[in-house]
Design an enzyme around this catalytic site. Structure first.
Site, mmCIF file in Angstrom:
data_model
loop_
_atom_site.group_PDB
_atom_site.id
_atom_site.type_symbol
_atom_site.label_atom_id
_atom_site.label_comp_id
_atom_site.label_asym_id
_atom_site.label_seq_id
_atom_site.Cartn_x
_atom_site.Cartn_y
_atom_site.Cartn_z
ATOM 1 C CG HIS A 72 -0.360 -0.071 2.525
ATOM 2 N ND1 HIS A 72 0.449 0.941 3.015
ATOM 3 C CD2 HIS A 72 -0.419 -0.997 3.513
ATOM 4 C CE1 HIS A 72 0.835 0.633 4.238
ATOM 5 N NE2 HIS A 72 0.340 -0.551 4.556
ATOM 6 C CG HIS B 102 4.127 -1.260 2.389
ATOM 7 N ND1 HIS B 102 3.060 -2.016 1.995
ATOM 8 C CD2 HIS B 102 4.314 -1.527 3.700
ATOM 9 C CE1 HIS B 102 2.610 -2.712 3.024
ATOM 10 N NE2 HIS B 102 3.352 -2.425 4.077
ATOM 11 C CB CYS C 214 0.251 -7.503 18.965
ATOM 12 S SG CYS C 214 -0.638 -6.881 17.505
ATOM 13 C CB CYS D 197 3.038 -5.582 16.511
ATOM 14 S SG CYS D 197 1.947 -4.263 16.919
ATOM 15 C CB CYS E 16 -2.232 -4.410 19.916
ATOM 16 S SG CYS E 16 -1.048 -3.492 18.924
ATOM 17 C CG HIS F 76 -2.173 -3.506 14.834
ATOM 18 N ND1 HIS F 76 -0.886 -3.672 15.308
ATOM 19 C CD2 HIS F 76 -2.063 -3.286 13.506
ATOM 20 C CE1 HIS F 76 -0.039 -3.576 14.293
ATOM 21 N NE2 HIS F 76 -0.723 -3.339 13.196
ATOM 22 C CE LYS G 222 1.805 2.324 10.637
ATOM 23 N NZ LYS G 222 1.755 0.881 10.668
ATOM 24 C CE LYS H 112 0.868 -4.869 5.421
ATOM 25 N NZ LYS H 112 2.014 -5.618 4.950
#
Ligand code: MSP
Length: 510
Positions: free
Chosen positions: A18, A21, A126, A129, A143, A146, A294, A297
């Site tokens: 995405h 990256h 997690c 992560c 987490c 996330h 953020k 994904k």
């Protein structure tokens, strides 16, 4: 001429690439291109991180083996990088034999040096992560990144004695003030170390998708523990004919801020434990945020953000490769968080690219065609633009050197602005053909030549096209920067082409 080895994080292959990256990869690419331009022997590494629970889970969900899944998804990263004009020299996959060899050698060295021991791990984990949490570092058992429920883990594992490196890491930070940039991130890493380090569990028996532990076949290495070593694998660590001495430790890791602890605490300690110097520089960048969140994904999978609109290839199809690269490099100060939006891309495109750069090239090529019979005149030695050009060359070169693409481009656009202002003032379109007009056009062509060199790390395709339009042969990168980035080298007497608009304006409602 020096050497420049730059790396991106290797990306997890649980899902498609995405724009987050792409942000890291485009920045690393532009920096690598800059260093090639100045003549440095350059190595640019990217790749995919293919082990771990998250990837194994994704494969299972899709009904294929982890190897099939990683082959498929890793190829999608390459496709995305091709679409973005990424000039990597090596693309590493952690499932390659060369990586297994290097990981096993590196970790055996740590084991032999007495920094690995067996114990029972019990705690929170997690999977998104691929990281451990404690009751204190989690939020209501979830987490903090996330927002997902953490998994309770209990296993007999091999541990790395990270705690033994607290003092050595602090000494290392003191002796290497530029180890982590920007400074705010350095302070963050250092205060983490000063807060006390716990040993890390570095192997797993609950999964088999990983690099086998050479001294204990029941275990595979924990994914982060194999992943970090990729930076050494790519320079041949573990091979007879390695190139470690050539490229290490004077290397640069470009990473997002969420993986500081791994790169700025674990990784230098791992190198010390294996008997190697830690990498000399970690450049941290912030997150691109969509509506303040953020772009992850995992969150997307949970319905938080739609990623279908922000896959790199969707963007390059819509706006073109160079405009997207420009936006990613110019919009956000490397190190800060930045907003990502279609409106933002459109605004940058229309202002910086269509109105400033595109308009400059169009004006100059049009006037040369209508008033100079299409032949570009040579610049004058005492042009009023000379000083602006020298400032842009100096400032942008310094900015590229200090990992600041946004400033480098700002300085380059300073020259574009000065040239447009000079044209407004002298209004060559109203002048009669003759030496006075030739001087203005020659100076403007020279400024354009310099812009094509300065902007080439960011927009290689467009800069080549500009080069061609002003009648130059080859590419802006053919000569070393120190030779080509001098005022007055546009030769004159070249056929200048008008061509289609480089950046047709994007219509907006406003
Ligand atoms: N596999 C690990 C890294 C191992 S390196 C030895 C990993 N992979 S990842 O696929 O999650 O990619 C993380 C990296 O992608 C970040 O560090 C950052 O470089 C980039 N980004 C992911 N989301 C991002 C944003 N929203 N904004 C900017 N960069 C982002 O972590």
């Amino acid at each position: 001429m020096g050497r420049f080895y730059i790396t991106t994080p290797i990306y997890y292959v649980n899902d498609a690439p995405h724009v987050g990256h792409a942000y890291t990869t485009v920045n690393a690419d532009a920096l690598a291109r800059w260093h090639r331009l100045v003549g440095d022997d350059t190595k640019f590494l990217t790749g995919t991180d293919e082990h771990g629970q998250k990837v194994a889970d994704a494969a299972e969900k899709n009904g294929v083996t982890p190897q099939e899944w990683t082959d498929r998804t890793s190829a999608r990263f390459r496709e995305a990088w091709d679409a973005l004009g990424i000039s990597y020299d090596d693309f590493i996959r952690t499932t390659e034999a060369r990586h297994y060899q290097s990981v096993q050698k590196f970790l055996t060295a740590i084991y032999d040096n007495g920094y690995i021991y067996k114990d029972v791990y019990q705690g929170l984990y997690c999977v998104s992560c691929e990281d451990y949490y404690t009751t204190e570092s989690s939020i209501d058992g979830k987490c903090p990144i996330h927002g997902r429920a953490l998994t309770e883990m209990q296993e007999e594992n091999w541990f790395f004695k990270l705690s033994a490196f607290e003092d050595r890491l602090i000494e290392f930070y003191d002796a290497h003030p530029g180890f982590v940039t920007p400074e705010t991130k350095r302070n963050e890493a250092l205060s983490f170390i000063k807060g006390g380090l716990r040993d890390i569990s570095i192997t797993r028996t609950s999964i088999d998708w990983g690099v086998p532990v050479p001294w204990d076949e029941k275990h595979v290495f924990y994914v982060w523990y194999d992943a970090l070593i990729n930076y050494l694998t790519a320079i041949g660590y573990g091979r007879e004919d390695d190139e470690v001495a050539e490229w290490w430790p004077a290397s640069h890791h470009l990473i997002g801020k969420e993986i500081i602890r791994f790169h700025c605490v674990w990784w230098p300690a791992m190198c010390m434990a294996a008997g190697l110097e830690p990498v000399s520089h970690v450049q941290v960048h912030g997150w691109l945020l969509v509506g303040g969140q953020k772009l992850s994904k995992t969150m997307a999978a949970e319905g938080g953000v739609r990623l279908t609109d922000i896959a790199p290839v969707v963007l390059t199809n819509e706006f073109g490769v160079d405009p997207i690269r420009y936006y990613l490099l110019r919009e956000t100060v490397l190190g800060n968080d930045g907003d990502f939006s279609h409106e933002g891309i459109t605004a940058r495109y229309n202002t910086d690219l269509a109105n400033n750069l595109g308009n400059l090239v169009a004006r100059v090529t049009t006037v040369v065609n209508s008033k100079c019979a299409g032949v570009g005149p040579a610049p004058s030695a005492s042009s009023p633009l000379r000083t602006d050009a020298l400032v842009a060359i100096e400032d942008s070169a310094q900015a590229w050197e200090r990992f600041a693409p946004h400033h480098a481009l700002e300085a380059t656009w300073g020259l574009i602005g000065a040239t447009n202002a000079y044209l407004e003032k002298s209004a060559p379109w109203k002048m009669e053909p003759g030496p006075e007009l030739d001087a203005v056009m020659g100076d403007a062509l020279e400024a354009i030549r310099l812009v094509a060199i300065l902007a080439t790390p960011a927009m290689p395709g467009v800069c080549e096209e500009i080069w061609r339009r002003i009648g130059l042969s080859g590419r802006p990168t053919d000569e070393r920067f120190s030779a080509s980035a001098q005022w007055g080298l546009y030769p004159g007497g070249r056929q200048v082409q008008k061509g289609e608009p480089l950046f047709p304006r994007i219509k907006t409602d406003a």
